[in-house]
Design a protein around this motif. Sequence first.
Motif, PDB file in Angstrom:
ATOM      1  N   CYS A  23       0.833  -1.214   0.000  1.00 53.70           N
ATOM      2  CA  CYS A  23       0.000   0.000   0.000  1.00 53.70           C
ATOM      3  C   CYS A  23       0.865   1.262   0.000  1.00 53.70           C
ATOM      4  O   CYS A  23       0.597   2.215  -0.754  1.00 53.70           O
ATOM      5  N   GLN A  24       1.918   1.259   0.833  1.00 53.86           N
ATOM      6  CA  GLN A  24       2.801   2.420   0.856  1.00 53.86           C
ATOM      7  C   GLN A  24       3.555   2.565  -0.463  1.00 53.86           C
ATOM      8  O   GLN A  24       3.813   3.681  -0.934  1.00 53.86           O
ATOM      9  N   LEU A  25       3.915   1.437  -1.047  1.00 51.20           N
ATOM     10  CA  LEU A  25       4.608   1.469  -2.334  1.00 51.20           C
ATOM     11  C   LEU A  25       3.729   2.110  -3.407  1.00 51.20           C
ATOM     12  O   LEU A  25       4.197   2.953  -4.195  1.00 51.20           O
ATOM     13  N   LEU A  26       2.459   1.740  -3.427  1.00 54.04           N
ATOM     14  CA  LEU A  26       1.552   2.286  -4.428  1.00 54.04           C
ATOM     15  C   LEU A  26       1.270   3.768  -4.181  1.00 54.04           C
ATOM     16  O   LEU A  26       1.164   4.566  -5.122  1.00 54.04           O
ATOM     17  N   GLU A  27       1.159   4.144  -2.907  1.00 54.14           N
ATOM     18  CA  GLU A  27       0.862   5.531  -2.577  1.00 54.14           C
ATOM     19  C   GLU A  27       2.037   6.457  -2.892  1.00 54.14           C
ATOM     20  O   GLU A  27       1.841   7.645  -3.176  1.00 54.14           O
ATOM     21  N   GLU A  30       5.855   7.298  -7.158  1.00 51.43           N
ATOM     22  CA  GLU A  30       6.674   8.252  -7.904  1.00 51.43           C
ATOM     23  C   GLU A  30       7.998   8.513  -7.191  1.00 51.43           C
ATOM     24  O   GLU A  30       9.058   8.555  -7.827  1.00 51.43           O
ATOM     25  N   ASP A  31       7.953   8.695  -5.874  1.00 46.80           N
ATOM     26  CA  ASP A  31       9.185   8.923  -5.126  1.00 46.80           C
ATOM     27  C   ASP A  31      10.033   7.665  -5.061  1.00 46.80           C
ATOM     28  O   ASP A  31      11.258   7.719  -5.177  1.00 46.80           O
ATOM     29  N   ILE A  32       9.373   6.526  -4.862  1.00 50.61           N
ATOM     30  CA  ILE A  32      10.102   5.267  -4.707  1.00 50.61           C
ATOM     31  C   ILE A  32      10.788   4.858  -6.001  1.00 50.61           C
ATOM     32  O   ILE A  32      11.864   4.257  -5.996  1.00 50.61           O
ATOM     33  N   SER A  33      10.209   5.215  -7.136  1.00 50.18           N
ATOM     34  CA  SER A  33      10.794   4.825  -8.417  1.00 50.18           C
ATOM     35  C   SER A  33      12.176   5.429  -8.630  1.00 50.18           C
ATOM     36  O   SER A  33      12.963   4.932  -9.435  1.00 50.18           O
ATOM     37  N   GLN A  34      12.505   6.481  -7.886  1.00 49.10           N
ATOM     38  CA  GLN A  34      13.797   7.132  -8.048  1.00 49.10           C
ATOM     39  C   GLN A  34      14.941   6.306  -7.472  1.00 49.10           C
ATOM     40  O   GLN A  34      16.077   6.424  -7.936  1.00 49.10           O
ATOM     41  N   ILE A  37      12.491  -0.312  -6.063  1.00 47.74           N
ATOM     42  CA  ILE A  37      11.559  -1.051  -5.216  1.00 47.74           C
ATOM     43  C   ILE A  37      12.300  -1.919  -4.203  1.00 47.74           C
ATOM     44  O   ILE A  37      11.885  -2.040  -3.046  1.00 47.74           O
ATOM     45  N   ALA A  38      13.404  -2.544  -4.628  1.00 41.96           N
ATOM     46  CA  ALA A  38      14.149  -3.420  -3.716  1.00 41.96           C
ATOM     47  C   ALA A  38      14.637  -2.656  -2.491  1.00 41.96           C
ATOM     48  O   ALA A  38      14.546  -3.145  -1.360  1.00 41.96           O
ATOM     49  N   ARG A  39      15.133  -1.451  -2.718  1.00 40.68           N
ATOM     50  CA  ARG A  39      15.599  -0.637  -1.591  1.00 40.68           C
ATOM     51  C   ARG A  39      14.447  -0.257  -0.671  1.00 40.68           C
ATOM     52  O   ARG A  39      14.596  -0.247   0.556  1.00 40.68           O
TER      53      ARG A  39
END
Length: 325
Positions: A23-27, A30-34, A37-39
């Motif tokens: 859920c946090q990943l989906l929310e 955009e920030d996480i893609s920088q 996902i593994a990190r």
Amino acid sequence: ALSPRLECNAQRHVLTYMEDAVCQLLENREDISQYGIARFFTEYFNSVCQGTHILFREFSFVQATPHNRVSFLRAFWRCFRTVGKNGDLLTMKEYHCLLQLLCPDFPLELTQKAARIVLMDDAMDCLMSFSDFLFAFQIQFYYSEFLDSVAAIYENLLSGKNPNTVIVPTSSSGQHRQRPALGEAGMLEGVEASLFYQCLENLCDRHKYSCPPPALVKEALSNVQRLTFYGFLMALSKHHGINQALGALPDKGDLMHDPAMDEELERLLAQVPGLVNSVTASPEASCLPSRTPPRVGSPWRPLHHSRKVDGESDGSTEETDESET
């Protein structure tokens, strides 16, 4: 090997964290893609292991698993132990404000129930020491659903019902319900301790939520013939073995000690630009201890009734800062 029940609980808790992480990943995709996902998953589960994952989260998540509850208790202690170290006494509403700093939607009802364990017959606006409130809050928060069931058992025993026919609420829908109103007579007279323990032993065997170890509950009741409901809760909150079994807080004598947190705070303060230089460069500040940060009045601290705990208190001022003397 884990028992089927423990294995089921473990699997359910892993799913809780996986669902929350997704859920946090989906929310925040955009920030996480920088940075990948593994990190993100690595940092998320590191925070779960460290117990920092519950900070500033909604209450439904904070109370979702036993690990989350332990983490929240430990975070509350580590963040606000200075209240006890300084000897400040606070009201229930003020402790609730501290809880809301870590969990904005923390329910007032749970704070009120914890305060009632300490205050019993006193008014709810009376002052409490940090250690008294903390250990009462630990019992109320971690064993919340269990205590609701215990309250129902106690009320039924007071009314003379057969303990073998006591109906105990165990559904999750009951975890925020109001505790049965305990009349004045029940508060004064109490129930027979041995009969009460038999009911609790049966409850522990079939309760699906966390409950104190039955052997330690029996030990806590071993020296009394009759007891009241809040007397029972106070006995749990003061029991050394139950605190150790829960594993969230240190012993009462070590409550004001946290070398790891002190070292971390010093490290963070050293990283604040200009803080050390501004202190050492000022001639009038040369007499101050170089490792002591400037003291700033806390906005929540009540000026009209803050005071130090006297010498007959529960010992929450044993480690009071020498810089105040």
